[in-house]
Design a protein around this motif. Structure first.
Motif, PDB file in Angstrom:
ATOM      1  N   ALA A  49      -4.203   5.291  16.803  1.00 38.97           N
ATOM      2  CA  ALA A  49      -2.837   5.049  17.216  1.00 38.97           C
ATOM      3  C   ALA A  49      -1.764   5.744  16.185  1.00 38.97           C
ATOM      4  O   ALA A  49      -0.841   5.759  16.276  1.00 38.97           O
ATOM      5  N   ILE A  50      -2.574   6.342  15.214  1.00 38.68           N
ATOM      6  CA  ILE A  50      -1.945   7.067  14.291  1.00 38.68           C
ATOM      7  C   ILE A  50      -1.712   8.731  14.834  1.00 38.68           C
ATOM      8  O   ILE A  50      -2.676   9.255  15.089  1.00 38.68           O
ATOM      9  N   GLU A  51      -0.448   9.131  14.895  1.00 42.33           N
ATOM     10  CA  GLU A  51      -0.337  10.347  15.349  1.00 42.33           C
ATOM     11  C   GLU A  51      -0.846  11.282  14.542  1.00 42.33           C
ATOM     12  O   GLU A  51      -1.144  11.508  13.437  1.00 42.33           O
ATOM     13  N   ARG A  52      -1.431  12.535  15.386  1.00 42.95           N
ATOM     14  CA  ARG A  52      -1.962  13.626  14.564  1.00 42.95           C
ATOM     15  C   ARG A  52      -1.315  14.198  13.602  1.00 42.95           C
ATOM     16  O   ARG A  52      -1.746  14.605  12.525  1.00 42.95           O
ATOM     17  N   ALA A  53      -0.140  14.282  13.801  1.00 45.43           N
ATOM     18  CA  ALA A  53       1.033  14.911  12.659  1.00 45.43           C
ATOM     19  C   ALA A  53       0.887  13.930  11.478  1.00 45.43           C
ATOM     20  O   ALA A  53       1.151  14.543  10.327  1.00 45.43           O
ATOM     21  N   ARG A  54       0.227  12.864  11.483  1.00 50.05           N
ATOM     22  CA  ARG A  54       0.234  11.746  10.274  1.00 50.05           C
ATOM     23  C   ARG A  54      -1.438  11.732   9.997  1.00 50.05           C
ATOM     24  O   ARG A  54      -1.739  10.667   9.376  1.00 50.05           O
ATOM     25  N   ASN A  55      -1.848  12.820  10.114  1.00 52.57           N
ATOM     26  CA  ASN A  55      -3.330  12.844  10.033  1.00 52.57           C
ATOM     27  C   ASN A  55      -3.941  12.318   8.490  1.00 52.57           C
ATOM     28  O   ASN A  55      -4.876  11.981   8.239  1.00 52.57           O
ATOM     29  N   SER A  56      -2.823  12.612   7.549  1.00 47.82           N
ATOM     30  CA  SER A  56      -3.355  12.129   5.979  1.00 47.82           C
ATOM     31  C   SER A  56      -3.134  10.634   6.138  1.00 47.82           C
ATOM     32  O   SER A  56      -3.951  10.217   5.239  1.00 47.82           O
ATOM     33  N   GLU A  57      -2.446  10.003   6.684  1.00 45.19           N
ATOM     34  CA  GLU A  57      -2.371   8.463   6.751  1.00 45.19           C
ATOM     35  C   GLU A  57      -3.713   8.126   7.525  1.00 45.19           C
ATOM     36  O   GLU A  57      -4.321   7.189   6.846  1.00 45.19           O
ATOM     37  N   ALA A  58      -4.205   8.715   8.385  1.00 44.30           N
ATOM     38  CA  ALA A  58      -5.414   8.362   9.077  1.00 44.30           C
ATOM     39  C   ALA A  58      -6.712   8.546   8.249  1.00 44.30           C
ATOM     40  O   ALA A  58      -7.425   7.642   8.187  1.00 44.30           O
ATOM     41  N   ALA A  59      -6.537   9.767   7.821  1.00 39.97           N
ATOM     42  CA  ALA A  59      -7.777  10.012   6.551  1.00 39.97           C
ATOM     43  C   ALA A  59      -7.828   8.694   5.483  1.00 39.97           C
ATOM     44  O   ALA A  59      -8.795   8.570   4.874  1.00 39.97           O
ATOM     45  N   THR A  60      -6.665   8.540   4.816  1.00 39.35           N
ATOM     46  CA  THR A  60      -6.654   7.549   4.085  1.00 39.35           C
ATOM     47  C   THR A  60      -7.015   5.933   4.477  1.00 39.35           C
ATOM     48  O   THR A  60      -7.919   5.469   3.793  1.00 39.35           O
ATOM     49  N   ALA A  61      -6.781   5.978   5.732  1.00 37.15           N
ATOM     50  CA  ALA A  61      -7.195   4.477   6.048  1.00 37.15           C
ATOM     51  C   ALA A  61      -8.690   4.622   6.459  1.00 37.15           C
ATOM     52  O   ALA A  61      -9.345   3.644   6.140  1.00 37.15           O
ATOM     53  N   LEU A  62      -9.051   5.796   6.729  1.00 36.59           N
ATOM     54  CA  LEU A  62     -10.463   5.733   7.169  1.00 36.59           C
ATOM     55  C   LEU A  62     -11.419   5.999   5.949  1.00 36.59           C
ATOM     56  O   LEU A  62     -12.699   5.458   6.011  1.00 36.59           O
ATOM     57  N   ALA A  63     -10.942   6.735   4.978  1.00 35.37           N
ATOM     58  CA  ALA A  63     -11.722   6.790   3.621  1.00 35.37           C
ATOM     59  C   ALA A  63     -11.913   5.625   2.976  1.00 35.37           C
ATOM     60  O   ALA A  63     -12.871   5.370   2.223  1.00 35.37           O
ATOM     61  N   ALA A  64     -10.983   4.591   3.190  1.00 37.28           N
ATOM     62  CA  ALA A  64     -11.191   3.108   2.643  1.00 37.28           C
ATOM     63  C   ALA A  64     -12.469   2.573   3.196  1.00 37.28           C
ATOM     64  O   ALA A  64     -13.060   1.809   2.486  1.00 37.28           O
ATOM     65  N   LEU A  65     -12.970   3.105   4.251  1.00 35.83           N
ATOM     66  CA  LEU A  65     -14.098   2.568   4.582  1.00 35.83           C
ATOM     67  C   LEU A  65     -15.511   3.686   4.786  1.00 35.83           C
ATOM     68  O   LEU A  65     -16.420   3.489   5.568  1.00 35.83           O
ATOM     69  N   ASN A  66     -15.150   4.427   3.786  1.00 35.88           N
ATOM     70  CA  ASN A  66     -16.361   5.625   3.724  1.00 35.88           C
ATOM     71  C   ASN A  66     -16.372   6.434   5.016  1.00 35.88           C
ATOM     72  O   ASN A  66     -17.327   7.039   5.190  1.00 35.88           O
ATOM     73  N   MET A  67     -15.196   6.425   5.938  1.00 35.27           N
ATOM     74  CA  MET A  67     -15.263   7.370   6.963  1.00 35.27           C
ATOM     75  C   MET A  67     -14.446   8.718   6.478  1.00 35.27           C
ATOM     76  O   MET A  67     -13.400   8.422   6.052  1.00 35.27           O
ATOM     77  N   MET A  68     -15.033  10.016   7.143  1.00 34.50           N
ATOM     78  CA  MET A  68     -14.134  10.827   6.756  1.00 34.50           C
ATOM     79  C   MET A  68     -13.766  11.599   7.890  1.00 34.50           C
ATOM     80  O   MET A  68     -14.376  12.047   8.667  1.00 34.50           O
ATOM     81  N   LEU A  69     -12.323  11.911   7.711  1.00 35.84           N
ATOM     82  CA  LEU A  69     -11.734  12.545   8.798  1.00 35.84           C
ATOM     83  C   LEU A  69     -11.875  14.233   8.553  1.00 35.84           C
ATOM     84  O   LEU A  69     -11.803  14.690   7.589  1.00 35.84           O
ATOM     85  N   ASP A  70     -12.435  14.814   9.693  1.00 40.09           N
ATOM     86  CA  ASP A  70     -12.998  16.218   9.571  1.00 40.09           C
ATOM     87  C   ASP A  70     -12.182  16.865  10.860  1.00 40.09           C
ATOM     88  O   ASP A  70     -12.797  17.174  11.757  1.00 40.09           O
ATOM     89  N   GLY A  71     -11.000  17.320  10.566  1.00 37.56           N
ATOM     90  CA  GLY A  71     -10.105  17.994  11.853  1.00 37.56           C
ATOM     91  C   GLY A  71      -9.975  16.834  12.895  1.00 37.56           C
ATOM     92  O   GLY A  71      -9.259  16.000  12.635  1.00 37.56           O
ATOM     93  N   ASP A  72     -10.561  17.082  14.002  1.00 43.09           N
ATOM     94  CA  ASP A  72     -10.527  16.365  15.312  1.00 43.09           C
ATOM     95  C   ASP A  72     -11.761  15.329  15.222  1.00 43.09           C
ATOM     96  O   ASP A  72     -11.989  14.996  16.456  1.00 43.09           O
ATOM     97  N   HIS A  73     -12.453  15.283  14.321  1.00 47.47           N
ATOM     98  CA  HIS A  73     -13.565  14.342  14.291  1.00 47.47           C
ATOM     99  C   HIS A  73     -13.590  13.448  12.909  1.00 47.47           C
ATOM    100  O   HIS A  73     -13.035  13.773  11.945  1.00 47.47           O
ATOM    101  N   VAL A  74     -14.529  12.406  13.181  1.00 43.90           N
ATOM    102  CA  VAL A  74     -14.626  11.493  12.036  1.00 43.90           C
ATOM    103  C   VAL A  74     -15.991  11.278  12.079  1.00 43.90           C
ATOM    104  O   VAL A  74     -16.642  11.069  12.805  1.00 43.90           O
ATOM    105  N   TRP A  75     -16.472  11.331  10.605  1.00 46.21           N
ATOM    106  CA  TRP A  75     -17.908  11.064  10.275  1.00 46.21           C
ATOM    107  C   TRP A  75     -17.887   9.372   9.966  1.00 46.21           C
ATOM    108  O   TRP A  75     -17.177   8.858   9.005  1.00 46.21           O
TER     109      TRP A  75
END
Length: 104
Positions: free
Chosen positions: A27-53
């Motif tokens: 629900a977070i816009e692509r332009a705010r992907n740093s916010e998405a990366a931070t939220a995902l990193a809190a759960l040990n998920m890694m944003l990698d371009g248009d993919h998440v590990w």
């Protein structure tokens, strides 16, 4: 299976019984992907371009209440993903594409 990333940064697992589709719905816009990366990193998920590990351990924890059949289906999904090159063996994570709000 859908890993849902809310605008608030909350991450949940939706459609846990669907083992044929796996992606992150942001629900977070692509332009705010740093916010998405931070939220995902809190759960040990890694944003990698248009993919998440997504860590397998996180998926297993989300499905803990579903029982043995669910875990067996998850193992099958992981096995298929491994054949396709969508598994990071070192990080024990699955690659999921991200559907950004502007993509829908």
């Amino acid at each position: 299976m859908i890993v849902s990333l809310a605008a608030t940064g909350q991450v949940t697992l939706e459609s846990p019984e669907n083992f044929r589709g796996f992606y992150v719905a942001s629900a977070i816009e692509r332009a705010r992907n740093s916010e998405a990366a931070t939220a995902l990193a809190a759960l040990n998920m890694m944003l990698d371009g248009d993919h998440v590990w997504v860590p397998v351990a996180w998926l297993e924890a989300q499905g803990a209440a579903f029982g043995e059949e669910w875990r067996a289906n998850l193992a099958g999904m992981i096995s298929y993903a491994k054949k396709m090159g969508w598994v990071d063996d070192e990080a024990v994570a699955l690659r999921a594409h991200v559907e950004w709000p502007s993509d829908v």
